[in-house]
Design a protein around this motif. Structure first.
Motif, PDB file in Angstrom:
ATOM      1  N   MET A   1       0.825  -1.191   0.000  1.00  0.00           N
ATOM      2  CA  MET A   1       0.000   0.000   0.000  1.00  0.00           C
ATOM      3  C   MET A   1       0.863   1.246   0.000  1.00  0.00           C
ATOM      4  N   VAL A   2       1.903   1.232  -0.770  1.00  0.00           N
ATOM      5  CA  VAL A   2       2.860   2.316  -0.799  1.00  0.00           C
ATOM      6  C   VAL A   2       2.250   3.608  -1.325  1.00  0.00           C
ATOM      7  N   TYR A   3       1.595   3.539  -2.473  1.00  0.00           N
ATOM      8  CA  TYR A   3       1.164   4.753  -3.132  1.00  0.00           C
ATOM      9  C   TYR A   3      -0.245   5.182  -2.743  1.00  0.00           C
ATOM     10  N   LEU A   4      -0.984   4.385  -1.996  1.00  0.00           N
ATOM     11  CA  LEU A   4      -2.323   4.766  -1.596  1.00  0.00           C
ATOM     12  C   LEU A   4      -2.381   5.312  -0.169  1.00  0.00           C
ATOM     13  N   MET A   5      -1.234   5.582   0.417  1.00  0.00           N
ATOM     14  CA  MET A   5      -1.205   6.088   1.774  1.00  0.00           C
ATOM     15  C   MET A   5      -1.877   7.450   1.891  1.00  0.00           C
ATOM     16  N   ARG A   6      -1.957   8.199   0.795  1.00  0.00           N
ATOM     17  CA  ARG A   6      -2.551   9.523   0.876  1.00  0.00           C
ATOM     18  C   ARG A   6      -4.067   9.467   1.009  1.00  0.00           C
ATOM     19  N   LEU A   7      -4.663   8.305   0.796  1.00  0.00           N
ATOM     20  CA  LEU A   7      -6.095   8.154   0.986  1.00  0.00           C
ATOM     21  C   LEU A   7      -6.344   7.933   2.472  1.00  0.00           C
ATOM     22  N   LYS A   8      -7.063   8.846   3.084  1.00  0.00           N
ATOM     23  CA  LYS A   8      -7.319   8.732   4.518  1.00  0.00           C
ATOM     24  C   LYS A   8      -8.724   8.176   4.721  1.00  0.00           C
ATOM     25  N   THR A  41      -3.300  -5.466  -4.441  1.00  0.00           N
ATOM     26  CA  THR A  41      -3.122  -6.833  -4.926  1.00  0.00           C
ATOM     27  C   THR A  41      -3.331  -6.923  -6.430  1.00  0.00           C
ATOM     28  N   VAL A  42      -4.366  -6.270  -6.925  1.00  0.00           N
ATOM     29  CA  VAL A  42      -4.645  -6.297  -8.368  1.00  0.00           C
ATOM     30  C   VAL A  42      -3.488  -5.657  -9.126  1.00  0.00           C
ATOM     31  N   ILE A  43      -3.028  -4.506  -8.654  1.00  0.00           N
ATOM     32  CA  ILE A  43      -1.927  -3.809  -9.325  1.00  0.00           C
ATOM     33  C   ILE A  43      -0.645  -4.636  -9.253  1.00  0.00           C
ATOM     34  N   ALA A  44      -0.359  -5.214  -8.090  1.00  0.00           N
ATOM     35  CA  ALA A  44       0.854  -6.012  -7.922  1.00  0.00           C
ATOM     36  C   ALA A  44       0.836  -7.249  -8.822  1.00  0.00           C
ATOM     37  N   ASN A  45      -0.309  -7.925  -8.909  1.00  0.00           N
ATOM     38  CA  ASN A  45      -0.408  -9.106  -9.767  1.00  0.00           C
ATOM     39  C   ASN A  45      -0.238  -8.751 -11.234  1.00  0.00           C
ATOM     40  N   THR A  46      -0.807  -7.634 -11.639  1.00  0.00           N
ATOM     41  CA  THR A  46      -0.643  -7.188 -13.022  1.00  0.00           C
ATOM     42  C   THR A  46       0.812  -6.866 -13.311  1.00  0.00           C
ATOM     43  N   CYS A  47       1.439  -6.155 -12.401  1.00  0.00           N
ATOM     44  CA  CYS A  47       2.856  -5.801 -12.572  1.00  0.00           C
ATOM     45  C   CYS A  47       3.724  -7.052 -12.647  1.00  0.00           C
ATOM     46  N   GLU A  48       3.423  -8.033 -11.812  1.00  0.00           N
ATOM     47  CA  GLU A  48       4.185  -9.284 -11.819  1.00  0.00           C
ATOM     48  C   GLU A  48       4.011 -10.033 -13.143  1.00  0.00           C
ATOM     49  N   GLN A  49       2.781 -10.107 -13.632  1.00  0.00           N
ATOM     50  CA  GLN A  49       2.511 -10.835 -14.868  1.00  0.00           C
ATOM     51  C   GLN A  49       3.189 -10.173 -16.069  1.00  0.00           C
ATOM     52  N   TYR A  50       3.276  -8.857 -16.069  1.00  0.00           N
ATOM     53  CA  TYR A  50       3.849  -8.139 -17.210  1.00  0.00           C
ATOM     54  C   TYR A  50       5.283  -7.655 -16.974  1.00  0.00           C
ATOM     55  N   ASN A  51       5.869  -8.021 -15.849  1.00  0.00           N
ATOM     56  CA  ASN A  51       7.254  -7.649 -15.504  1.00  0.00           C
ATOM     57  C   ASN A  51       7.489  -6.141 -15.572  1.00  0.00           C
ATOM     58  N   ASP A  55       5.632   1.772 -10.174  1.00  0.00           N
ATOM     59  CA  ASP A  55       5.891   3.128 -10.673  1.00  0.00           C
ATOM     60  C   ASP A  55       5.616   3.220 -12.166  1.00  0.00           C
ATOM     61  N   ASP A  56       5.951   2.152 -12.902  1.00  0.00           N
ATOM     62  CA  ASP A  56       5.674   2.130 -14.341  1.00  0.00           C
ATOM     63  C   ASP A  56       4.178   2.213 -14.617  1.00  0.00           C
ATOM     64  N   ILE A  57       3.403   1.420 -13.899  1.00  0.00           N
ATOM     65  CA  ILE A  57       1.968   1.352 -14.165  1.00  0.00           C
ATOM     66  C   ILE A  57       1.277   2.673 -13.813  1.00  0.00           C
ATOM     67  N   LYS A  58       1.835   3.424 -12.882  1.00  0.00           N
ATOM     68  CA  LYS A  58       1.279   4.718 -12.517  1.00  0.00           C
ATOM     69  C   LYS A  58       1.869   5.879 -13.313  1.00  0.00           C
ATOM     70  N   SER A  59       2.878   5.596 -14.118  1.00  0.00           N
ATOM     71  CA  SER A  59       3.560   6.659 -14.859  1.00  0.00           C
ATOM     72  C   SER A  59       2.684   7.205 -15.979  1.00  0.00           C
ATOM     73  N   ILE A  68      -1.076  -1.237 -21.719  1.00  0.00           N
ATOM     74  CA  ILE A  68      -1.995  -2.383 -21.737  1.00  0.00           C
ATOM     75  C   ILE A  68      -2.207  -2.964 -20.336  1.00  0.00           C
ATOM     76  N   PRO A  69      -1.152  -3.187 -19.556  1.00  0.00           N
ATOM     77  CA  PRO A  69      -1.391  -3.650 -18.185  1.00  0.00           C
ATOM     78  C   PRO A  69      -2.209  -2.647 -17.362  1.00  0.00           C
ATOM     79  N   ARG A  70      -2.000  -1.356 -17.593  1.00  0.00           N
ATOM     80  CA  ARG A  70      -2.762  -0.327 -16.885  1.00  0.00           C
ATOM     81  C   ARG A  70      -4.249  -0.425 -17.256  1.00  0.00           C
ATOM     82  N   LEU A  71      -4.538  -0.600 -18.544  1.00  0.00           N
ATOM     83  CA  LEU A  71      -5.920  -0.747 -19.000  1.00  0.00           C
ATOM     84  C   LEU A  71      -6.576  -1.966 -18.358  1.00  0.00           C
ATOM     85  N   LEU A  72      -5.847  -3.069 -18.354  1.00  0.00           N
ATOM     86  CA  LEU A  72      -6.361  -4.301 -17.748  1.00  0.00           C
ATOM     87  C   LEU A  72      -6.695  -4.109 -16.274  1.00  0.00           C
ATOM     88  N   THR A  73      -5.787  -3.481 -15.566  1.00  0.00           N
ATOM     89  CA  THR A  73      -5.978  -3.285 -14.131  1.00  0.00           C
ATOM     90  C   THR A  73      -7.187  -2.410 -13.855  1.00  0.00           C
TER      91      THR A  73
END
Length: 127
Positions: A1-8, A41-51, A55-59, A68-73
């Motif tokens: 939950m690194v990047y979602l910490m700003r959600l309170k 979990t969804v973002i991590a699994n997508t990142c793992e599947q697409y290597n 940071d890439d998926i949020k870029s 494409i992985p971003r669209l899928l997620t």
């Protein structure tokens, strides 16, 4: 939950998100922490599947290796949760209209591309 910490999260089952006064949490039957964990979990699994990295998926990159992985997620989060378009967009530093476009593009690819559909199903099965 690194990047979602700003959600309170407050006690009232609401997420306080910068730019939005109050937005109801996506899962009505899940605790607030579980919702954030599911997004991660969804973002991590997508990142793992697409290597790629989180940071890439949020870029802002529009390269297909990242897009494409971003669209899928985004599609998975929208179809498997009650999260609003704004909430999904905020998780990716995007606007809600980008999420709408991602969902439409993913639906089109799922109907026309068999290999893409298989990758999508593998990803959903991991969850």
């Amino acid at each position: 939950m690194v990047y979602l910490m700003r959600l309170k999260l407050t006690k009232m089952n609401y997420m306080i998100i910068p730019g939005i006064k109050k937005a109801k949490i996506g899962f009505k039957t899940m605790p607030k922490k579980k919702v954030l964990q599911y997004i991660d979990t969804v973002i991590a699994n997508t990142c793992e599947q697409y290597n790629i990295t989180m940071d890439d998926i949020k870029s802002k990159s529009r390269k297909s290796v990242v897009a494409i992985p971003r669209l899928l997620t985004m599609h998975i989060l929208r179809s498997n949760t009650l999260l609003t378009l704004e909430e999904i967009g905020i998780a990716f530093n995007r606007d809600h209209t980008t999420v709408i476009n991602a969902i439409k593009s993913t639906n089109n690819m799922l109907q026309t591309d068999y290999d893409f559909k298989e990758e999508y199903q593998k990803l959903v099965m991991k969850l």
